[in-house]
Design an enzyme around this catalytic site. Structure first.
Site, PDB file in Angstrom:
ATOM      1  N   SER A 231      33.691 -40.195  15.529  1.00  0.00           N
ATOM      2  CA  SER A 231      32.393 -40.244  16.190  1.00  0.00           C
ATOM      3  C   SER A 231      32.161 -41.629  16.774  1.00  0.00           C
ATOM      4  O   SER A 231      32.629 -42.638  16.228  1.00  0.00           O
ATOM      5  CB  SER A 231      31.276 -39.920  15.197  1.00  0.00           C
ATOM      6  OG  SER A 231      30.004 -40.214  15.755  1.00  0.00           O
ATOM      7  N   TYR A 259      26.917 -42.078   7.075  1.00  0.00           N
ATOM      8  CA  TYR A 259      27.768 -41.363   8.030  1.00  0.00           C
ATOM      9  C   TYR A 259      28.617 -42.345   8.840  1.00  0.00           C
ATOM     10  O   TYR A 259      29.836 -42.183   8.977  1.00  0.00           O
ATOM     11  CB  TYR A 259      26.896 -40.521   8.954  1.00  0.00           C
ATOM     12  CG  TYR A 259      27.660 -39.778  10.022  1.00  0.00           C
ATOM     13  CD1 TYR A 259      28.314 -38.583   9.739  1.00  0.00           C
ATOM     14  CD2 TYR A 259      27.722 -40.269  11.328  1.00  0.00           C
ATOM     15  CE1 TYR A 259      29.019 -37.892  10.714  1.00  0.00           C
ATOM     16  CE2 TYR A 259      28.423 -39.589  12.315  1.00  0.00           C
ATOM     17  CZ  TYR A 259      29.064 -38.411  12.002  1.00  0.00           C
ATOM     18  OH  TYR A 259      29.762 -37.739  12.983  1.00  0.00           O
TER      19      TYR A 259
END
Length: 409
Positions: A231, A259
């Site tokens: 990501s 995250y």
């Protein structure tokens, strides 16, 4: 396509070289006092970096916001769905293959002729999807070569069990796609039964254990690939190898931080893996960014943000669009050559492919090899493997994992 990849990488390399020159300039005292003072503030009394600097932080947010607004424009040249080459005889494991981009990745690879293994928590759902895909095919076409194996990434015991079951076949594995992940936005800090922060566990530790234990099968399938779905938010992460659970109190826990840290840890681990695995093993490692995609991650968002997702469909990729970079990395015949070029040039980060199927440079912190080595060592410790596990697995020797009941080879 490798030549194209190298050409597209030229601008990426130029940016990376500028960063390196900037670092060299500031360290030599050539007009970089202000930057040096800022960097000194990021470090503790022991001189060790303890957080991202404001400049890195700003770049990370700029990259994330820019991806949101401009990803569709940047990827407008790509076909949707992405055209794949014939993949008959290619064995591919896809984790998290029952929803989101994982579902699209598995479906399209199967339709291209690959032998696809759906590694999932809910086998029943996977079997229902296979039946649906088969019903959608014409009667005269060959049946899809898809099977289902149970894998629960929140349990490292389950990872070991899965790897042992696959390795026992003594069959080649050509591509491992670590797609499954979580982003529990806005949720309080949560730990797995193995004692690890949930984002770090599912997004980094479990995939790292899986790819290590499946290395013998990947070597049998050489040239093979490990594709880690990452990501742009890795640019907001900072991994302290001594505080990967974010429990020390140095940094207040936020779900987005958990995250981001897990995604940066994945890039760092993948980069050391890329550097340490010998070229003759023929295993290539790529991190891909799918873009900002409307998938089941949205179910964890506050209701007002879920509503917002529905109001801005133009900017956000659907699952089919988000699957393209991973499908490209898994199937393009010249990707291995690109990875070998990076290895020969001693590039500090593994190959990274962006949502537009172009090479992309990882964050400045991802280039920090000192911390990357620390993350590598700490990860092996956390997943229960000895420090020489990679060397033993390459040599075909048994490796004892702390998780699972049996030895893993």
């Amino acid at each position: 396509m490798a030549g194209d990849l190298r050409q597209r990488r030229a601008a990426v390399d130029a940016n990376g070289e500028e960063e390196e020159r900037a670092k060299a300039g500031t360290s030599s005292g050539g007009g970089g006092g202000g930057v040096e003072e800022a960097k000194a503030a990021e470090r503790g009394s022991g001189g060790r970096k303890e957080a991202l600097g404001w400049l890195e932080w700003s770049r990370g947010w700029l990259a994330t916001v820019g991806e949101f607004f401009f990803q569709r424009i940047a990827a407008s040249h790509l076909a949707n769905p992405l055209e794949l080459p014939p993949l008959d005889g290619v064995s591919i494991i896809v984790t998290g293959a029952t929803s989101g981009i994982g579902l699209e990745i598995a479906r399209q690879l199967a339709q291209a002729g690959a032998h696809v293994v759906m590694a999932v928590r809910r086998p029943k759902t996977a079997h229902e999807l296979i039946q649906k895909w088969q019903n959608e095919k014409s009667e005269c076409s060959m049946p899809l070569n898809v099977e289902v194996m149970e894998l629960d990434l929140i349990s490292l015991d389950s990872v070991v069990k899965f790897a042992e079951a696959w390795n026992a076949r003594m069959a080649p594995l050509h591509v491992l796609i670590n797609n499954a992940g979580i982003f529990a936005i806005g949720e309080p800090q949560c730990f797995s039964k193995d004692g690890y922060e949930q984002h770090m566990h599912v997004n980094h530790l479990a995939p790292a254990l899986l790819e290590m234990l499946l290395l013998p099968s990947l070597i049998r399938g050489s040239p093979s690939r490990i594709i880690n779905v990452n990501s742009v938010m890795h640019t907001l992460g900072f991994v302290d190898a001594e505080d990967m659970n974010l429990t020390s109190g140095k940094h207040k826990y936020r779900s987005w931080l958990g995250y981001s840290n897990s995604k940066l840890a994945q890039v760092k681990f993948s980069s050391i893996f890329h550097k340490r695995i010998p070229a003759e093993a023929g295993v290539h490692i790529v991190c891909t960014s799918p873009g900002i995609v409307h998938t089941n991650v949205a179910r964890d968002l506050p209701k007002i943000l879920v509503a917002g997702y529905g109001l801005i469909p133009y900017f956000i990729f659907d699952a089919q669009e988000g699957s393209r970079s991973t499908l490209f990395a898994a199937s393009d015949p010249q990707v291995p050559e690109y990875c070998e070029t990076l290895k020969s040039e001693d590039w500090p980060v593994c190959a990274c492919i962006n949502y537009d199927c172009n090479p992309v440079n990882a964050s400045e912190e991802a280039h920090n090899l000192d911390t990357s080595h620390l993350v590598w060592e700490k990860t092996l410790e956390m997943i229960g493997l000895p420090s020489d596990a990679l060397e033993k697995l390459i040599a075909g020797e048994p490796v004892q994992c702390r998780y699972g009941a049996e030895k893993s080879e």
